[in-house]
Design an enzyme around this catalytic site. Structure first.
Site, short mmCIF file in Angstrom:
data_model
loop_
_atom_site.label_atom_id
_atom_site.label_comp_id
_atom_site.label_asym_id
_atom_site.label_seq_id
_atom_site.Cartn_x
_atom_site.Cartn_y
_atom_site.Cartn_z
N ASP A 1 47.78 29.40 59.54
CA ASP A 1 48.70 29.63 59.98
C ASP A 1 47.06 29.52 61.98
O ASP A 1 47.03 29.30 62.81
CB ASP A 1 48.49 30.82 60.45
CG ASP A 1 50.47 30.94 59.49
OD1 ASP A 1 50.93 29.89 60.12
OD2 ASP A 1 50.69 31.93 59.36
N ASN B 1 57.08 35.28 55.15
CA ASN B 1 56.16 35.24 53.78
C ASN B 1 56.60 36.69 53.72
O ASN B 1 56.38 36.78 52.43
CB ASN B 1 54.89 35.42 54.23
CG ASN B 1 54.45 34.87 54.63
OD1 ASN B 1 54.43 33.50 53.87
ND2 ASN B 1 53.23 34.75 55.75
N ASN C 1 58.05 27.06 56.34
CA ASN C 1 58.29 28.11 57.82
C ASN C 1 59.47 26.94 58.05
O ASN C 1 60.88 27.21 58.12
CB ASN C 1 56.92 28.02 58.81
CG ASN C 1 55.83 28.37 58.41
OD1 ASN C 1 56.22 29.90 57.50
ND2 ASN C 1 55.39 28.41 58.98
N ASP D 1 48.57 34.47 59.08
CA ASP D 1 49.27 34.97 60.15
C ASP D 1 48.26 35.63 60.94
O ASP D 1 47.99 36.20 61.93
CB ASP D 1 51.02 35.41 60.43
CG ASP D 1 51.73 34.52 59.46
OD1 ASP D 1 52.64 33.73 60.28
OD2 ASP D 1 51.61 34.26 58.16
N THR E 1 54.04 31.11 64.32
CA THR E 1 53.33 30.54 62.99
C THR E 1 53.93 30.91 61.54
O THR E 1 53.88 31.60 60.07
CB THR E 1 52.50 31.29 62.53
OG1 THR E 1 52.33 32.74 62.86
CG2 THR E 1 51.06 31.01 63.83
C1 BDR Z 1 52.96 28.91 56.12
O1 BDR Z 1 54.30 29.11 55.43
C2 BDR Z 1 53.58 30.66 54.95
O2 BDR Z 1 53.65 30.99 53.56
C3 BDR Z 1 52.28 30.87 55.73
O3 BDR Z 1 51.73 32.24 56.64
C4 BDR Z 1 52.35 29.46 57.01
O4 BDR Z 1 52.66 30.41 58.51
C5 BDR Z 1 52.04 27.26 55.43
O5 BDR Z 1 53.54 26.61 54.21
CA CA Z 2 52.94 32.10 58.41
#
Ligand code: BDR
Ligand code: CA
Length: 334
Positions: free
Chosen positions: A263, A41, A185, A17, A143
């Site tokens: 991201d 995260n 996500n 990110d 993101t």
């Molecule tokens: C996504 O999950 C998070 O760990 C990363 O920032 C990214 O947005 C990848 O699966």
């Molecule tokens: Ca992310």
């Protein structure tokens, strides 16, 4: 009138990110209206603090708005999120040679603690106000888990007509990371993701793992950043190193000794659509069953899907085009 593209980022900042935010701040083609933060995260305190770190490091006055600290409903069912540790959905249980846990994202980014402060308004209300007052010209780039965007759409559904487009990182077509069927996500807040996908927003583009894993950064990229030698380039090289170590430990990639910067690929796509390859218009829905496929993005590839197409899905990416863009932007900042 400025011909810059108006953008709002919604991030669970996080190492990848962070690079997305950097690109949006550094690009002369983007007018970054603000960054909203979400838990993902890391807990919201860390994702907000990390966002401020990035903004400060770039000497930017981009406002940062704290958003939701937990998913809409997913965490209400105690067994739904299995036995994953922490918030990340990905086990982090291996140690490096110093005895420290190998992780994709440490609590704090390798940058000085922030001096600037978050805005007093809640991120979701700010999103609603800003979109409602807009002329339909704002691109949203989420993101992290889609909690803030889902909440905003529930509170004020008319924002759907106001959003120019959404480009989100999340989901998987054939590649997954949180469970055997889901990407982090979307897995972290499946209901929010389904609200977004069925919101009626004109253009939604999903940048799934299938694309991001084709756009990895390598040790050569890390070395190039170190050679640039500015504090920003060194910070990105450091977080790239952390990511490569973590991917080697937990998710070895087809390209050896490399890691995705998921991201950032969304921002790159806004700046140069050629960075994504094989983008297909499809019907995408999210599994919310709480079963094996919880959080899966179900992409309907049939010739005649039952429900209308709602999403562009990127199945590939141009790695060198992407890495060149990122490194050149970082090089230009002094
Ligand atoms: C996504 O999950 C998070 O760990 C990363 O920032 C990214 O947005 C990848 O699966
Ligand atoms: Ca992310």
């Amino acid at each position: 009138m400025s011909d810059k593209m108006k953008v709002i980022l919604d991030c669970d900042t996080g190492s990848d990110d962070a690079v997305a935010i950097m690109m949006a701040i550094l690009s002369p083609k983007i007018d970054l209206l603000g960054v909203t933060t979400v838990a993902g995260n890391k807990e919201i305190n860390f994702t907000t603090d990390n966002t401020l770190r990035v903004v400060d490091m770039l000497r930017s006055d981009t406002p940062v708005y704290r958003g939701c600290a937990t998913s809409m409903v997913a965490k209400l069912l105690p067994n739904r999120h299995g036995d994953y540790t922490g918030m990340t959905g990905v086990k982090a249980d291996k140690l490096d040679e110093k005895g420290e846990v190998i992780s994709y994202h440490h609590d704090c980014l390798p940058m000085p603690a922030p001096v600037s402060r978050e805005q007093p308004e809640h991120g979701v209300w700010w999103l609603i106000d800003t979109l409602m007052k807009s002329e339909g010209d704002i691109t949203l780039i989420p993101t992290g888990p889609l909690t803030n965007i889902g909440m905003a759409l529930r509170l004020e559904p008319r924002i759907a007509e106001k959003i120019k487009q959404i480009i989100f990182m999340g989901g998987g077509f054939k590649v997954f990371n949180a469970t055997a069927a889901s990407e982090f996500n979307i897995w972290a807040d499946p209901e929010a993701a389904q609200i977004v996908l069925t919101s009626g927003v004109r253009t939604i583009t999903m940048v799934p793992l299938d694309a991001t894993h084709q756009a990895n950064f390598t040790r050569e990229d890390e070395a190039e950043l170190r050679k640039i030698g500015t504090p920003l380039a060194i910070a990105v090289a450091d977080l790239l190193d952390e990511r490569i170590v973590a991917y080697n430990a937990y998710q070895p990639q087809d390209l050896p000794d490399s890691a995705p910067l998921h991201d950032a690929l969304c921002v790159a796509y806004l700046l140069d659509p050629e960075v994504l390859r094989d983008v297909r218009h499809m019907r995408v829905d999210v599994d919310m069953s709480g079963g094996f496929a919880d959080g899966q993005t179900i992409c309907d590839t049939r010739a005649y899907p039952d429900r209308p197409e709602n999403c562009y899905v990127a199945l590939g990416a141009d790695r060198l085009r992407f890495s060149r863009m990122v490194i050149d932007m970082i090089r230009a900042f002094r």
